[in-house]
Design a protein around this motif. Structure first.
Motif, PDB file in Angstrom:
ATOM      1  N   GLN A   1       0.831  -1.201   0.000  1.00  0.00           N
ATOM      2  CA  GLN A   1       0.000   0.000   0.000  1.00  0.00           C
ATOM      3  C   GLN A   1       0.871   1.260   0.000  1.00  0.00           C
ATOM      4  O   GLN A   1       0.564   2.238  -0.671  1.00  0.00           O
ATOM      5  CB  GLN A   1      -0.944   0.039   1.214  1.00  0.00           C
ATOM      6  N   VAL A   2       1.963   1.230   0.745  1.00  0.00           N
ATOM      7  CA  VAL A   2       2.889   2.366   0.789  1.00  0.00           C
ATOM      8  C   VAL A   2       3.545   2.539  -0.573  1.00  0.00           C
ATOM      9  O   VAL A   2       3.663   3.663  -1.088  1.00  0.00           O
ATOM     10  CB  VAL A   2       3.948   2.172   1.899  1.00  0.00           C
ATOM     11  N   ILE A   3       3.957   1.434  -1.176  1.00  0.00           N
ATOM     12  CA  ILE A   3       4.562   1.496  -2.508  1.00  0.00           C
ATOM     13  C   ILE A   3       3.562   2.090  -3.497  1.00  0.00           C
ATOM     14  O   ILE A   3       3.904   2.985  -4.291  1.00  0.00           O
ATOM     15  CB  ILE A   3       5.045   0.106  -2.965  1.00  0.00           C
ATOM     16  N   ALA A   4       2.326   1.625  -3.453  1.00  0.00           N
ATOM     17  CA  ALA A   4       1.301   2.123  -4.379  1.00  0.00           C
ATOM     18  C   ALA A   4       1.072   3.620  -4.199  1.00  0.00           C
ATOM     19  O   ALA A   4       1.011   4.363  -5.188  1.00  0.00           O
ATOM     20  CB  ALA A   4      -0.004   1.355  -4.166  1.00  0.00           C
TER      21      ALA A   4
ATOM     22  N   ALA B   1      11.208   7.505 -11.895  1.00  0.00           N
ATOM     23  CA  ALA B   1      12.139   7.869 -10.824  1.00  0.00           C
ATOM     24  C   ALA B   1      11.682   7.274  -9.498  1.00  0.00           C
ATOM     25  O   ALA B   1      12.501   6.772  -8.716  1.00  0.00           O
ATOM     26  CB  ALA B   1      12.260   9.391 -10.721  1.00  0.00           C
ATOM     27  N   ALA B   2      10.376   7.311  -9.243  1.00  0.00           N
ATOM     28  CA  ALA B   2       9.850   6.737  -8.007  1.00  0.00           C
ATOM     29  C   ALA B   2      10.044   5.224  -7.974  1.00  0.00           C
ATOM     30  O   ALA B   2      10.394   4.655  -6.934  1.00  0.00           O
ATOM     31  CB  ALA B   2       8.369   7.087  -7.851  1.00  0.00           C
ATOM     32  N   VAL B   3       9.830   4.576  -9.099  1.00  0.00           N
ATOM     33  CA  VAL B   3      10.032   3.122  -9.168  1.00  0.00           C
ATOM     34  C   VAL B   3      11.485   2.778  -8.857  1.00  0.00           C
ATOM     35  O   VAL B   3      11.766   1.864  -8.070  1.00  0.00           O
ATOM     36  CB  VAL B   3       9.618   2.564 -10.549  1.00  0.00           C
ATOM     37  N   PHE B   4      12.414   3.533  -9.444  1.00  0.00           N
ATOM     38  CA  PHE B   4      13.832   3.275  -9.163  1.00  0.00           C
ATOM     39  C   PHE B   4      14.153   3.503  -7.688  1.00  0.00           C
ATOM     40  O   PHE B   4      14.947   2.771  -7.101  1.00  0.00           O
ATOM     41  CB  PHE B   4      14.732   4.134 -10.045  1.00  0.00           C
ATOM     42  N   ALA B   5      13.544   4.509  -7.084  1.00  0.00           N
ATOM     43  CA  ALA B   5      13.780   4.773  -5.666  1.00  0.00           C
ATOM     44  C   ALA B   5      13.257   3.626  -4.810  1.00  0.00           C
ATOM     45  O   ALA B   5      13.940   3.164  -3.884  1.00  0.00           O
ATOM     46  CB  ALA B   5      13.112   6.084  -5.256  1.00  0.00           C
TER      47      ALA B   5
END
Length: 178
Positions: free
Chosen positions: A17-20, A56-60
């Protein structure tokens, strides 16, 4: 078959949920920055900025998950968070540079490139969970893109308008002979 099920049921260190929310937030921030570019009919608009921020968020998030993985907990493996920033910056800079063009002696696309770079930074911030940094940078970037453009068009005429004004003044100075 059990191995395949186990592969796709790997748990993450961050709750899904946090990732989403981080990915959605980054995508939304990129949309805010890309909206003005879309209205201005620039080549890199809404979708491009959204995709850059999301990537960028996915890479982070990937970096955070790699750091938490047991396979990378060995003492010989060094983690350097600045490498993540460098990699995203280099990748986005490559895309941004592609949006900068020289046409008829005039440079175009610098603001779009800068917006793309900021979208990457917003996405990186959101992906790392640095919500205040992500939100504030997006809001400031949106203000610069939207409000400063209006100010520029009212206060400073475009180069073509300045040259017309100059030629009118010059023709008025030399036309009456006195």
């Amino acid at each position: 078959m059990i191995g395949l099920i186990e592969e796709f049921s790997l748990s993450t260190s961050l709750p899904w949920q946090v990732i989403a929310v981080r990915l959605l937030f980054a995508t939304g921030l990129g949309g805010v920055l890309g909206f003005e570019r879309e209205i201005a009919e620039r080549p890199a608009g809404l979708r491009t900025h959204m995709m850059i921020a999301l990537a960028a968020a996915v890479f982070a998030v990937i970096a955070l998950e790699i750091i938490a993985m047991p396979a990378f907990s060995d003492d010989q493996i060094r983690t350097d968070p600045l490498r993540l920033v460098e990699a995203i910056t280099a990748g986005v800079a490559f895309l941004a540079a592609g949006s900068i063009l020289m046409r008829r002696g005039k440079v175009q696309g610098l603001t779009t490139g800068a917006g793309m770079w900021l979208a990457g930074a917003c996405g990186l911030s959101a992906g790392l969970g640095l919500w205040p940094v992500a939100l504030l940078s997006c809001l400031l970037g949106g203000l610069v893109l939207a409000l400063v453009r209006r100010l520029e068009t009212r206060v400073m005429p475009k180069p073509s308008e300045r040259s017309v004004e100059r030629s009118i003044k010059q023709s008025g100075d030399s036309g009456d002979g006195g």
